[in-house]
Scaffold this active site. Structure first.
Site, PDB file in Angstrom:
ATOM      1  N   HIS A 268       5.614   1.682   2.881  1.00  0.00           N
ATOM      2  CA  HIS A 268       6.073   2.344   1.540  1.00  0.00           C
ATOM      3  C   HIS A 268       4.990   3.357   2.009  1.00  0.00           C
ATOM      4  O   HIS A 268       3.713   3.414   2.551  1.00  0.00           O
ATOM      5  CB  HIS A 268       5.866   1.949   0.638  1.00  0.00           C
TER       6      HIS A 268
ATOM      7  N   ASP B 286       2.821  -6.335   2.195  1.00  0.00           N
ATOM      8  CA  ASP B 286       3.831  -5.866   2.031  1.00  0.00           C
ATOM      9  C   ASP B 286       5.018  -5.010   3.909  1.00  0.00           C
ATOM     10  O   ASP B 286       5.788  -5.100   3.172  1.00  0.00           O
ATOM     11  CB  ASP B 286       4.770  -4.701   0.774  1.00  0.00           C
TER      12      ASP B 286
ATOM     13  N   GLU C 111      -1.755  -5.814  -3.130  1.00  0.00           N
ATOM     14  CA  GLU C 111       0.117  -6.627  -2.775  1.00  0.00           C
ATOM     15  C   GLU C 111      -0.299  -7.819  -3.001  1.00  0.00           C
ATOM     16  O   GLU C 111       1.529  -7.959  -3.442  1.00  0.00           O
ATOM     17  CB  GLU C 111       0.189  -5.289  -2.879  1.00  0.00           C
TER      18      GLU C 111
ATOM     19  N   HIS D 109       1.009   2.867  -8.215  1.00  0.00           N
ATOM     20  CA  HIS D 109       0.572   2.262  -6.832  1.00  0.00           C
ATOM     21  C   HIS D 109       1.442   3.918  -6.147  1.00  0.00           C
ATOM     22  O   HIS D 109       1.314   3.643  -4.233  1.00  0.00           O
ATOM     23  CB  HIS D 109       1.517   0.581  -6.461  1.00  0.00           C
TER      24      HIS D 109
ATOM     25  N   ASP E 174       3.739   5.467  -0.078  1.00  0.00           N
ATOM     26  CA  ASP E 174       2.550   6.461  -1.105  1.00  0.00           C
ATOM     27  C   ASP E 174       2.008   7.140  -1.475  1.00  0.00           C
ATOM     28  O   ASP E 174       0.744   7.383  -1.566  1.00  0.00           O
ATOM     29  CB  ASP E 174       1.295   4.993  -1.176  1.00  0.00           C
TER      30      ASP E 174
ATOM     31  N   ASP F 256      -1.345  -2.909   3.464  1.00  0.00           N
ATOM     32  CA  ASP F 256      -0.133  -3.603   1.994  1.00  0.00           C
ATOM     33  C   ASP F 256       0.787  -4.386   1.940  1.00  0.00           C
ATOM     34  O   ASP F 256       1.155  -4.633   3.860  1.00  0.00           O
ATOM     35  CB  ASP F 256       0.723  -2.103   1.391  1.00  0.00           C
TER      36      ASP F 256
ATOM     37  N   HIS G 241      -1.310  -0.796  -5.469  1.00  0.00           N
ATOM     38  CA  HIS G 241      -2.565  -0.202  -4.219  1.00  0.00           C
ATOM     39  C   HIS G 241      -2.415   1.072  -4.931  1.00  0.00           C
ATOM     40  O   HIS G 241      -3.353   1.976  -3.813  1.00  0.00           O
ATOM     41  CB  HIS G 241      -1.077   0.309  -2.768  1.00  0.00           C
TER      42      HIS G 241
ATOM     43  N   ASP H 130       1.565   0.070   5.342  1.00  0.00           N
ATOM     44  CA  ASP H 130       2.458  -0.451   4.565  1.00  0.00           C
ATOM     45  C   ASP H 130       3.749  -0.229   4.794  1.00  0.00           C
ATOM     46  O   ASP H 130       4.717   0.156   5.692  1.00  0.00           O
ATOM     47  CB  ASP H 130       2.253   0.971   3.845  1.00  0.00           C
TER      48      ASP H 130
HETATM   49  C1  DIR Z   1       8.595   4.018  -4.250  1.00  0.00           C
HETATM   50  C2  DIR Z   1       7.989   2.593  -3.909  1.00  0.00           C
HETATM   51  N1  DIR Z   1       8.017   4.262  -3.146  1.00  0.00           N
HETATM   52  C3  DIR Z   1       7.839   4.850  -5.797  1.00  0.00           C
HETATM   53  N2  DIR Z   1       6.248   2.194  -3.770  1.00  0.00           N
HETATM   54  C4  DIR Z   1       5.885   1.343  -3.489  1.00  0.00           C
HETATM   55  O1  DIR Z   1       7.492   4.127  -6.645  1.00  0.00           O
HETATM   56  O2  DIR Z   1       6.863   5.609  -5.309  1.00  0.00           O
HETATM   57  N3  DIR Z   1       4.921   1.599  -2.879  1.00  0.00           N
HETATM   58  N4  DIR Z   1       6.834  -0.010  -3.806  1.00  0.00           N
HETATM   59  O3  DIR Z   1       4.502  -0.459  -2.663  1.00  0.00           O
HETATM   60 MN    MN Z   2       0.913   0.495  -0.446  1.00  0.00          MN
HETATM   61 MN    MN Z   3       4.073  -1.271  -0.107  1.00  0.00          MN
END
Ligand code: DIR
Ligand code: MN
Ligand code: MN
Ligand code: MN
Length: 307
Positions: free
Chosen positions: A125, A233, A276, A140, A127, A231, A99, A123
Site C-alpha cells: 500500500h 504485507d 504490521e 495506518h 499509505d 510493511d 504502520h 509495502d
Molecule cells: C487503504 C489500505 N489504502 C487505507 N491501507 C493499508 O485504508 O487507506 N495500509 N492497508 O497498510
Molecule cells: Mn503500510
Molecule cells: Mn500495507
C-alpha cells in the site's frame, strides 16, 4: 555498532487487534539475541508496555479519522524514542505495531538527519491518504501524507500539529512492492511526482534492478542516510500470512530479503521499521512463519549475510 530497538505494541491505526502483539512475538522469537549474536549491542527503549495504556478516555473521530488522539500520542512517543537512538548514533530499529507509527519513526530520524534522509517504503500500500482522501479513516493508511506535508495542520487542536510537515522531501521517498493503491492515492503520487516501483515493475525488471533504480532515485551516490519502512504485507500472503491487510501477488521470500540485503550493503541504513505483523491472524503455523520472516528481514537489513 549498537541497535536502538523500540518495540511499539500499538494497533490504533487500524481496526484489527493483535498487531500490538507483533513486537513481543518477535522478541520472544529471539530477535534481540539474534542481533547480539551478529555483534550488535542492543539498547532497548524503556516502557514498551506503555503504548497499550495510553489510550485516551475520549477519542471521538475527527472527520473520518479513527482514534486520532491515540495514534498521535503513540506516534509522538515513538518519535522521541527513535530520535534518542539516532542522536546516540545507534541504528534505530522499530518493531510494530501498525504502520501509523511510522509517522513517529520518521519524525524521529529526520529530527537528527534532516532532509538528507531518504525513505525506502516497502509495502503493498502507499499509505499516503490525507484526512480528506482516506475512505477507511484508518491512520495506518495516512502516515506519509502528514510526513510529506500533503495535509496542513488545520486547527490548533489538530492532534498531529507536532508533526513537522514536509520533514521528508518528496524526491527522497521511493516505494517498492505497491499493488493496492487507492484511486486518490494514485492521483497524489502522480501529482507530486513520487517515485514508486509496483509489483509490475518487479516482474518486469527483476528485484535486483528495481532496488538499484530505487536507490538511484533517492540516493544516487549512496552517501545519504536511509530509513527503510518495511510493511510485512509487501510480502506475498503465502510468505507472510499473519497481517491485517494481505494482498495477493506480493514479493517472494527472496525478493523481500534481497531488498534488505541490498539496502544493508549500501552502508547507508540508519533506521528500520518492521510493521504490521499480526500474531492474532491465522493458525499457529501462519503466525510462526510471519514472525520468523519479520525477524529475518530485520537481521538481513542489519547486515546478516548468506555467505
Ligand atoms: C487503504 C489500505 N489504502 C487505507 N491501507 C493499508 O485504508 O487507506 N495500509 N492497508 O497498510
Ligand atoms: Mn503500510
Ligand atoms: Mn500495507
Ligand atoms: Mn494525512
Amino acid at each position: 555498532a549498537t541497535a536502538g530497538v523500540t518495540c511499539v505494541p500499538f494497533s490504533g491505526g487500524q481496526p484489527k487487534g493483535g498487531v500490538d502483539d507483533g513486537p513481543v512475538e518477535m522478541v520472544r522469537f529471539g530477535i534481540l539475541d539474534q542481533l547480539q549474536g551478529m555483534g550488535y549491542a542492543v539498547e532497548l527503549s524503556a516502557g514498551m508496555d506503555k503504548y497499550k495504556t495510553m489510550k485516551p478516555a475520549q477519542d471521538p473521530p475527527i472527520g473520518v479519522l479513527k482514534n486520532p488522539r491515540y495514534v498521535a500520542m503513540a506516534a509522538r512517543r515513538v518519535s522521541e524514542q527513535v530520535r534518542e537512538h539516532c542522536e546516540a548514533g545507534r541504528m534505530a530499529v522499530t518493531l510494530g505495531g501498525d504502520h501509523s507509527i511510522a509517522m513517529g519513526t520518521l519524525v524521529g530520524s529526520t529530527a537528527v538527519y534532516g532532509d538528507d534522509l531518504c525513505v525506502v517504503w516497502v509495502d503493498a500500500h502507499a499509505d499516503i491518504n490525507t484526512p480528506s482522501t482516506t475512505t477507511s479513516g484508518n491512520l495506518h493508511g495516512c502516515p506519509l501524507a502528514y510526513i510529506l506535508g500533503l495535509c496542513q495542520a488545520s486547527t490548533p487542536s489538530d492532534p498531529f500539529a507536532w508533526v513537522p510537515r514536509g520533514c521528508v522531501r518528496k524526491d527522497r521517498l521511493v516505494y517498492i512492492g505497491l499493488r493496492d493503491v487507492d484511486p486518490a492515492e494514485k492521483l497524489i503520487l502522480r501529482q507530486h511526482g513520487i517515485k514508486a516501483f509496483s509489483m509490475h515493475d518487479v516482474d518486469k525488471h527483476g528485484i535486483g534492478r528495481v532496488v538499484e533504480m530505487a536507490l538511484d532515485h533517492v540516493n544516487r551516490d549512496r552517501s545519504l542516510p536511509v530509513h527503510m519502512s518495511f510493511d510485512v504485507d509487501a510480502l506475498d500472503p503465502s510468505v507472510a500470512p499473519a497481517t491485517g491487510t494481505p494482498v495477493r501477488g506480493g514479493l517472494t521470500f527472496r525478493e523481500g530479503h534481497y531488498i534488505c540485503e541490498a539496502v544493508a550493503e549500501t552502508g547507508c541504513l540508519v533506521a528500520l521499521d518492521l510493521v504490521e505483523v499480526n500474531p492474532a491472524l491465522g493458525d499457529p503455523e501462519s503466525l510462526r512463519q510471519t514472525v520468523a520472516v519479520g525477524c529475518s528481514l530485520v537481521r538481513c537489513s542489519l547486515g546478516e549475510r548468506l555467505l
